[in-house]
Design a protein around this motif. Sequence first.
Motif, PDB file in Angstrom:
ATOM      1  N   LYS A  65       0.713  -1.224  -0.071  1.00  0.00           N
ATOM      2  CA  LYS A  65      -0.146  -0.015   0.133  1.00  0.00           C
ATOM      3  C   LYS A  65       0.805   1.236  -0.068  1.00  0.00           C
ATOM      4  O   LYS A  65       0.517   2.096  -0.778  1.00  0.00           O
ATOM      5  N   GLU A  66       1.973   1.147   0.759  1.00  0.00           N
ATOM      6  CA  GLU A  66       2.913   2.351   0.881  1.00  0.00           C
ATOM      7  C   GLU A  66       3.460   2.647  -0.408  1.00  0.00           C
ATOM      8  O   GLU A  66       3.655   3.673  -0.941  1.00  0.00           O
ATOM      9  N   GLN A  67       3.903   1.403  -1.100  1.00  0.00           N
ATOM     10  CA  GLN A  67       4.741   1.607  -2.270  1.00  0.00           C
ATOM     11  C   GLN A  67       3.793   2.213  -3.290  1.00  0.00           C
ATOM     12  O   GLN A  67       4.170   2.710  -4.041  1.00  0.00           O
ATOM     13  N   ALA A  68       2.516   1.592  -3.308  1.00  0.00           N
ATOM     14  CA  ALA A  68       1.624   2.025  -4.470  1.00  0.00           C
ATOM     15  C   ALA A  68       1.346   3.476  -4.290  1.00  0.00           C
ATOM     16  O   ALA A  68       1.126   4.390  -5.191  1.00  0.00           O
ATOM     17  N   ILE A  69       1.236   3.956  -2.847  1.00  0.00           N
ATOM     18  CA  ILE A  69       1.012   5.564  -2.887  1.00  0.00           C
ATOM     19  C   ILE A  69       2.180   6.416  -3.236  1.00  0.00           C
ATOM     20  O   ILE A  69       2.147   7.273  -3.865  1.00  0.00           O
ATOM     21  N   ALA A  70       3.175   5.820  -2.905  1.00  0.00           N
ATOM     22  CA  ALA A  70       4.460   6.416  -3.362  1.00  0.00           C
ATOM     23  C   ALA A  70       4.610   6.428  -5.011  1.00  0.00           C
ATOM     24  O   ALA A  70       4.893   7.686  -5.553  1.00  0.00           O
ATOM     25  N   THR A  71       4.313   5.309  -5.681  1.00  0.00           N
ATOM     26  CA  THR A  71       4.188   5.347  -6.740  1.00  0.00           C
ATOM     27  C   THR A  71       3.227   6.123  -7.723  1.00  0.00           C
ATOM     28  O   THR A  71       3.558   6.923  -8.654  1.00  0.00           O
ATOM     29  N   LEU A  72       2.133   6.324  -7.146  1.00  0.00           N
ATOM     30  CA  LEU A  72       0.979   6.997  -7.530  1.00  0.00           C
ATOM     31  C   LEU A  72       1.418   8.635  -7.341  1.00  0.00           C
ATOM     32  O   LEU A  72       1.164   9.275  -8.416  1.00  0.00           O
ATOM     33  N   THR A  73       1.927   8.962  -6.208  1.00  0.00           N
ATOM     34  CA  THR A  73       2.388  10.180  -5.828  1.00  0.00           C
ATOM     35  C   THR A  73       3.298  10.911  -6.874  1.00  0.00           C
ATOM     36  O   THR A  73       3.199  11.953  -7.380  1.00  0.00           O
ATOM     37  N   ALA A  74       4.382   9.842  -7.318  1.00  0.00           N
ATOM     38  CA  ALA A  74       5.443  10.092  -8.086  1.00  0.00           C
ATOM     39  C   ALA A  74       4.930  10.446  -9.644  1.00  0.00           C
ATOM     40  O   ALA A  74       5.394  11.497 -10.002  1.00  0.00           O
ATOM     41  N   ARG A  75       3.912   9.505  -9.687  1.00  0.00           N
ATOM     42  CA  ARG A  75       3.303   9.688 -11.285  1.00  0.00           C
ATOM     43  C   ARG A  75       2.627  10.945 -11.650  1.00  0.00           C
ATOM     44  O   ARG A  75       2.815  11.475 -12.435  1.00  0.00           O
ATOM     45  N   ILE A  76       1.962  11.236 -10.541  1.00  0.00           N
ATOM     46  CA  ILE A  76       1.110  12.573 -10.523  1.00  0.00           C
ATOM     47  C   ILE A  76       1.994  13.812 -10.395  1.00  0.00           C
ATOM     48  O   ILE A  76       1.750  14.673 -11.227  1.00  0.00           O
ATOM     49  N   ALA A  78       5.235  13.783 -11.443  1.00  0.00           N
ATOM     50  CA  ALA A  78       5.982  13.699 -12.725  1.00  0.00           C
ATOM     51  C   ALA A  78       5.030  14.146 -14.161  1.00  0.00           C
ATOM     52  O   ALA A  78       5.640  14.730 -15.106  1.00  0.00           O
ATOM     53  N   ASN A  79       3.674  14.207 -13.834  1.00  0.00           N
ATOM     54  CA  ASN A  79       2.971  14.784 -15.103  1.00  0.00           C
ATOM     55  C   ASN A  79       2.285  16.091 -14.536  1.00  0.00           C
ATOM     56  O   ASN A  79       1.378  16.438 -15.272  1.00  0.00           O
ATOM     57  N   GLY A  80       2.701  16.691 -13.819  1.00  0.00           N
ATOM     58  CA  GLY A  80       2.483  17.920 -13.282  1.00  0.00           C
ATOM     59  C   GLY A  80       0.928  18.292 -12.793  1.00  0.00           C
ATOM     60  O   GLY A  80       0.221  19.220 -13.122  1.00  0.00           O
ATOM     61  N   LEU A  81       0.567  17.248 -12.230  1.00  0.00           N
ATOM     62  CA  LEU A  81      -0.781  17.287 -11.614  1.00  0.00           C
ATOM     63  C   LEU A  81      -0.679  17.205 -10.445  1.00  0.00           C
ATOM     64  O   LEU A  81      -1.874  17.273  -9.669  1.00  0.00           O
ATOM     65  N   ALA A  82       0.384  17.473  -9.534  1.00  0.00           N
ATOM     66  CA  ALA A  82       0.235  17.518  -8.112  1.00  0.00           C
ATOM     67  C   ALA A  82      -0.484  18.611  -7.388  1.00  0.00           C
ATOM     68  O   ALA A  82      -1.060  18.280  -6.477  1.00  0.00           O
ATOM     69  N   LYS A  83      -0.569  19.738  -8.144  1.00  0.00           N
ATOM     70  CA  LYS A  83      -1.442  20.945  -7.437  1.00  0.00           C
ATOM     71  C   LYS A  83      -3.282  20.403  -7.466  1.00  0.00           C
ATOM     72  O   LYS A  83      -3.949  21.031  -6.756  1.00  0.00           O
ATOM     73  N   ASN A  84      -3.308  19.333  -8.059  1.00  0.00           N
ATOM     74  CA  ASN A  84      -4.711  18.927  -8.258  1.00  0.00           C
ATOM     75  C   ASN A  84      -5.128  17.876  -7.347  1.00  0.00           C
ATOM     76  O   ASN A  84      -6.255  17.447  -7.249  1.00  0.00           O
ATOM     77  N   PHE A  85      -4.170  17.469  -6.560  1.00  0.00           N
ATOM     78  CA  PHE A  85      -4.601  16.164  -5.748  1.00  0.00           C
ATOM     79  C   PHE A  85      -3.877  16.393  -4.208  1.00  0.00           C
ATOM     80  O   PHE A  85      -2.662  16.768  -4.251  1.00  0.00           O
ATOM     81  N   THR A  86      -4.582  16.141  -3.185  1.00  0.00           N
ATOM     82  CA  THR A  86      -4.182  16.012  -1.858  1.00  0.00           C
ATOM     83  C   THR A  86      -3.699  14.672  -1.711  1.00  0.00           C
ATOM     84  O   THR A  86      -4.025  13.697  -2.219  1.00  0.00           O
ATOM     85  N   ASP A  87      -2.792  14.410  -0.655  1.00  0.00           N
ATOM     86  CA  ASP A  87      -2.147  13.274   0.039  1.00  0.00           C
ATOM     87  C   ASP A  87      -3.411  12.335   0.279  1.00  0.00           C
ATOM     88  O   ASP A  87      -3.416  11.215  -0.134  1.00  0.00           O
ATOM     89  N   GLU A  88      -4.446  12.918   0.981  1.00  0.00           N
ATOM     90  CA  GLU A  88      -5.723  12.124   1.228  1.00  0.00           C
ATOM     91  C   GLU A  88      -6.497  11.505  -0.189  1.00  0.00           C
ATOM     92  O   GLU A  88      -6.753  10.339   0.079  1.00  0.00           O
ATOM     93  N   GLN A  89      -6.393  12.393  -1.032  1.00  0.00           N
ATOM     94  CA  GLN A  89      -7.057  11.975  -2.101  1.00  0.00           C
ATOM     95  C   GLN A  89      -6.145  10.661  -2.668  1.00  0.00           C
ATOM     96  O   GLN A  89      -6.877   9.811  -3.434  1.00  0.00           O
ATOM     97  N   ILE A  90      -5.060  10.785  -2.938  1.00  0.00           N
ATOM     98  CA  ILE A  90      -4.077   9.717  -3.470  1.00  0.00           C
ATOM     99  C   ILE A  90      -4.283   8.566  -2.471  1.00  0.00           C
ATOM    100  O   ILE A  90      -4.417   7.269  -3.113  1.00  0.00           O
ATOM    101  N   LYS A  91      -4.328   8.731  -1.324  1.00  0.00           N
ATOM    102  CA  LYS A  91      -4.635   7.436  -0.548  1.00  0.00           C
ATOM    103  C   LYS A  91      -5.731   6.680  -0.846  1.00  0.00           C
ATOM    104  O   LYS A  91      -6.014   5.702  -0.999  1.00  0.00           O
ATOM    105  N   PHE A  92      -7.015   7.724  -1.027  1.00  0.00           N
ATOM    106  CA  PHE A  92      -8.352   7.224  -1.264  1.00  0.00           C
ATOM    107  C   PHE A  92      -8.162   6.474  -2.699  1.00  0.00           C
ATOM    108  O   PHE A  92      -8.774   5.149  -2.683  1.00  0.00           O
ATOM    109  N   TYR A  93      -7.661   6.659  -3.588  1.00  0.00           N
ATOM    110  CA  TYR A  93      -7.533   6.202  -4.946  1.00  0.00           C
ATOM    111  C   TYR A  93      -6.853   4.899  -4.702  1.00  0.00           C
ATOM    112  O   TYR A  93      -7.273   3.804  -5.409  1.00  0.00           O
TER     113      TYR A  93
END
Length: 106
Positions: A65-76, A78-93
Amino acid sequence: MQISDVQSLVIIVATFIGVFAVPLIRLSQYIKAHTRNAHIQTAMDWAGQAVAYVAGTGVASDQNKEQAIATLTARIKANGLAKNFTDEQIKFYINQAINELNKEVK
């Protein structure tokens, strides 16, 4: 240019703005909502990919789970979408993707 010409021009411009303002505002709102929905769908797709990837690594589930969160966060990011998502939203996804994967396994 005479005063009546200026007044006529002002009336024409005001009428033009009045007629097209509401449709332009609605179009802007639609585009914003559509873009937001596309970003959410992209994040959900990437979350599923991240969970599927780490599920095959044989690591314990909390680490997955932690690795998946880190992977998704990094991908978001890297694609310039970080301002569109909070950490809580990423965990939810990620949690949603885990739930979907668990449904498929059963």
